[in-house]
Design an enzyme around this catalytic site. Sequence first.
Site, short mmCIF file in Angstrom:
data_model
loop_
_atom_site.label_atom_id
_atom_site.label_comp_id
_atom_site.label_asym_id
_atom_site.label_seq_id
_atom_site.Cartn_x
_atom_site.Cartn_y
_atom_site.Cartn_z
N GLU A 134 17.94 -32.11 -18.51
CA GLU A 134 18.27 -32.67 -17.05
C GLU A 134 17.49 -32.01 -15.91
O GLU A 134 17.90 -31.96 -14.81
CB GLU A 134 19.77 -32.83 -16.68
CG GLU A 134 20.53 -33.58 -17.74
CD GLU A 134 20.27 -34.98 -17.97
OE1 GLU A 134 19.29 -35.42 -17.34
OE2 GLU A 134 21.00 -35.68 -18.65
N HIS B 294 26.02 -30.17 -13.28
CA HIS B 294 26.41 -31.50 -14.07
C HIS B 294 27.35 -31.19 -14.92
O HIS B 294 27.19 -30.19 -15.78
CB HIS B 294 25.00 -31.97 -14.64
CG HIS B 294 25.34 -33.07 -15.48
ND1 HIS B 294 25.76 -34.31 -15.35
CD2 HIS B 294 24.81 -33.41 -16.80
CE1 HIS B 294 26.01 -35.23 -16.27
NE2 HIS B 294 25.63 -34.54 -17.27
N HIS C 195 30.80 -33.51 -17.58
CA HIS C 195 31.28 -34.72 -18.20
C HIS C 195 32.99 -34.75 -17.78
O HIS C 195 33.54 -34.62 -18.76
CB HIS C 195 31.23 -34.84 -19.44
CG HIS C 195 29.47 -34.96 -19.90
ND1 HIS C 195 28.98 -34.78 -20.94
CD2 HIS C 195 28.45 -35.20 -19.09
CE1 HIS C 195 27.68 -34.68 -20.91
NE2 HIS C 195 27.49 -34.99 -19.69
N GLU D 231 43.76 -34.00 0.20
CA GLU D 231 42.85 -32.92 0.22
C GLU D 231 41.32 -33.57 0.06
O GLU D 231 40.31 -33.17 0.47
CB GLU D 231 42.98 -31.81 -0.57
CG GLU D 231 43.91 -30.81 -0.28
CD GLU D 231 43.69 -30.02 0.89
OE1 GLU D 231 42.90 -29.23 0.67
OE2 GLU D 231 44.17 -29.86 1.83
N HIS E 116 28.95 -41.76 -17.76
CA HIS E 116 28.07 -40.32 -18.16
C HIS E 116 28.99 -39.21 -17.39
O HIS E 116 29.25 -38.31 -18.35
CB HIS E 116 26.89 -40.46 -17.80
CG HIS E 116 26.18 -39.12 -18.43
ND1 HIS E 116 24.74 -39.33 -18.96
CD2 HIS E 116 26.27 -37.75 -18.27
CE1 HIS E 116 24.42 -37.93 -19.38
NE2 HIS E 116 25.31 -37.00 -18.97
P1 13P Z 1 21.36 -30.57 -22.10
O1 13P Z 1 22.02 -29.96 -23.46
O2 13P Z 1 20.03 -31.14 -22.38
O3 13P Z 1 21.75 -29.84 -20.93
O4 13P Z 1 22.21 -31.99 -21.97
C1 13P Z 1 23.64 -32.27 -21.96
C2 13P Z 1 23.69 -33.13 -21.03
O5 13P Z 1 25.00 -33.30 -20.43
C3 13P Z 1 23.16 -34.43 -20.87
O6 13P Z 1 23.18 -35.24 -19.58
ZN ZN Z 2 25.32 -35.17 -19.27
#
Ligand code: 13P
Ligand code: ZN
Length: 271
Positions: free
Chosen positions: A116, A139, A141, A169, A210
């Site tokens: 990413e 980033h 999840h 908050e 995602h």
């Molecule tokens: P990477 O292992 O390349 O960082 O990817 C993980 C991910 O969350 C892809 O969106």
């Molecule tokens: Zn991801």
Amino acid sequence: MKDIFTAPFVKGMMKTTANMYRMGWDERNGGNISMMLDNDEVAEYLDINKPIRKIEMGFDAKELIGKIFIVTGTGKYFKNVEDDPECNLGIIRVAEDGVTADLLWGYSDGGRPTSELPAHLMSHISRLHANPENRVIMHSHPTNTLAMTYVHELDEKKFTHSLWEMCTECIVVFPDGIGVLPWMVCGTNEIGIATAEKMKEFRLVIWGQHGIYGCGKDLDEAFGLIETVEKAAQLYLMTAHLPRVNTITDPDLVELAKAFKLDYRKDYLDL
Ligand code: 13P
Ligand code: ZN
């Protein structure tokens, strides 16, 4: 030369990735972090004139030429960073051509930066324009945030409003709201461009089905933004199937905004 393993930026990445893993946000290799470093500070730990190898980036990051970043490696597990930072992290400098990077440290098994990287570096460019103090793009999840994207309309105003209603908050922490992108193929320049476009306006960007992007002047700030969204998403899901007896109303949100002197997205309220 100081010991790189004692550098605050390496220790910060170790601590944050471990925390994110323990929150359950970053299964397997899920998630990635990049943090812009101060070149003089890095030079206390590394000979920045002796790159280990070149890394093709596959996109143009001319605005960041000469800037140094510490970045999680692609395919690497957040849970393993603490035990072997030199393998799971890398320190890269955007090279003079703007399309390659010099590896200064890390990725010791021959690895590369996160897939990413386009979304990260392009978002750094957007955020630095919005706030020159920005250093981190994160980033992740987070489970409830991700679940919410399956049951809630992917509309920026409605998504932000639903989260603002869930915790007092929320409007204080992210008065600028949340940008929302539909599901897209990840790891591409296209999703990088789309994310960076949203990052011009928002410090948080949801990737439908995602995950989420957050940013900030340091790791804590980016983490805290995502943590607050995730908490609100959890409350949303815990209550979504129940009759709503009480809520934080739009006039309540206006009161909060006044009390905390917030510069908030007024167009996200229905008054
Ligand atoms: P990477 O292992 O390349 O960082 O990817 C993980 C991910 O969350 C892809 O969106
Ligand atoms: Zn991801």
